[in-house]
Write a protein that holds these residues in place. Sequence first.
Motif, PDB file in Angstrom:
ATOM      1  N   SER A  96      20.675   1.779 -26.528  1.00  0.00           N
ATOM      2  CA  SER A  96      20.999   1.611 -25.113  1.00  0.00           C
ATOM      3  C   SER A  96      21.659   0.257 -24.918  1.00  0.00           C
ATOM      4  N   LYS A  97      22.463   0.158 -23.887  1.00  0.00           N
ATOM      5  CA  LYS A  97      23.177  -1.091 -23.628  1.00  0.00           C
ATOM      6  C   LYS A  97      22.300  -2.060 -22.829  1.00  0.00           C
ATOM      7  N   THR A  98      21.175  -2.443 -23.401  1.00  0.00           N
ATOM      8  CA  THR A  98      20.297  -3.411 -22.755  1.00  0.00           C
ATOM      9  C   THR A  98      20.756  -4.820 -23.122  1.00  0.00           C
ATOM     10  N   ASP A  99      20.271  -5.813 -22.405  1.00  0.00           N
ATOM     11  CA  ASP A  99      20.637  -7.203 -22.689  1.00  0.00           C
ATOM     12  C   ASP A  99      20.277  -7.597 -24.113  1.00  0.00           C
ATOM     13  N   SER A 100      19.116  -7.109 -24.580  1.00  0.00           N
ATOM     14  CA  SER A 100      18.680  -7.486 -25.924  1.00  0.00           C
ATOM     15  C   SER A 100      19.568  -6.885 -27.004  1.00  0.00           C
ATOM     16  N   VAL A 101      20.234  -5.786 -26.709  1.00  0.00           N
ATOM     17  CA  VAL A 101      21.163  -5.177 -27.660  1.00  0.00           C
ATOM     18  C   VAL A 101      22.545  -5.812 -27.531  1.00  0.00           C
ATOM     19  N   MET A 102      22.990  -6.005 -26.308  1.00  0.00           N
ATOM     20  CA  MET A 102      24.368  -6.434 -26.068  1.00  0.00           C
ATOM     21  C   MET A 102      24.608  -7.926 -26.287  1.00  0.00           C
ATOM     22  N   HIS A 103      23.559  -8.719 -26.518  1.00  0.00           N
ATOM     23  CA  HIS A 103      23.786 -10.148 -26.715  1.00  0.00           C
ATOM     24  C   HIS A 103      24.374 -10.467 -28.086  1.00  0.00           C
ATOM     25  N   VAL A 104      24.296  -9.544 -29.040  1.00  0.00           N
ATOM     26  CA  VAL A 104      24.899  -9.737 -30.359  1.00  0.00           C
ATOM     27  C   VAL A 104      26.323  -9.205 -30.285  1.00  0.00           C
TER      28      VAL A 104
END
Length: 93
Positions: free
Chosen positions: A74-82
């Motif tokens: 999912s495009k959550t902040d924890s995924v999208m920060h990398v």
Amino acid sequence: APWWHGPTSLVFGGWKKAECPEVVGEAGTHHYIYDGLSVIQGPNYALAKTMQNWRCVLAVHEGRQVSANMAPASKTDSVMHVKAVARAMQGMS
């Protein structure tokens, strides 16, 4: 290998075949262990998934039936920060 392994290996550093060692339980049951963690996901993700897996192990030991989510990312902040992961996720949508 699928056509997309070539281009994505440049971003993620290559693909390797999953190694799932067999473990035989005391009752003769066969289990396979798969380490699906990726270095790019970071230590917090690794800890969270490891805790989830150990909760499953404990629940099975207590006689419960368990399942663990292996859903698409999912495009959550924890995924999208990398940045590399964000680029890959944008390409999938």
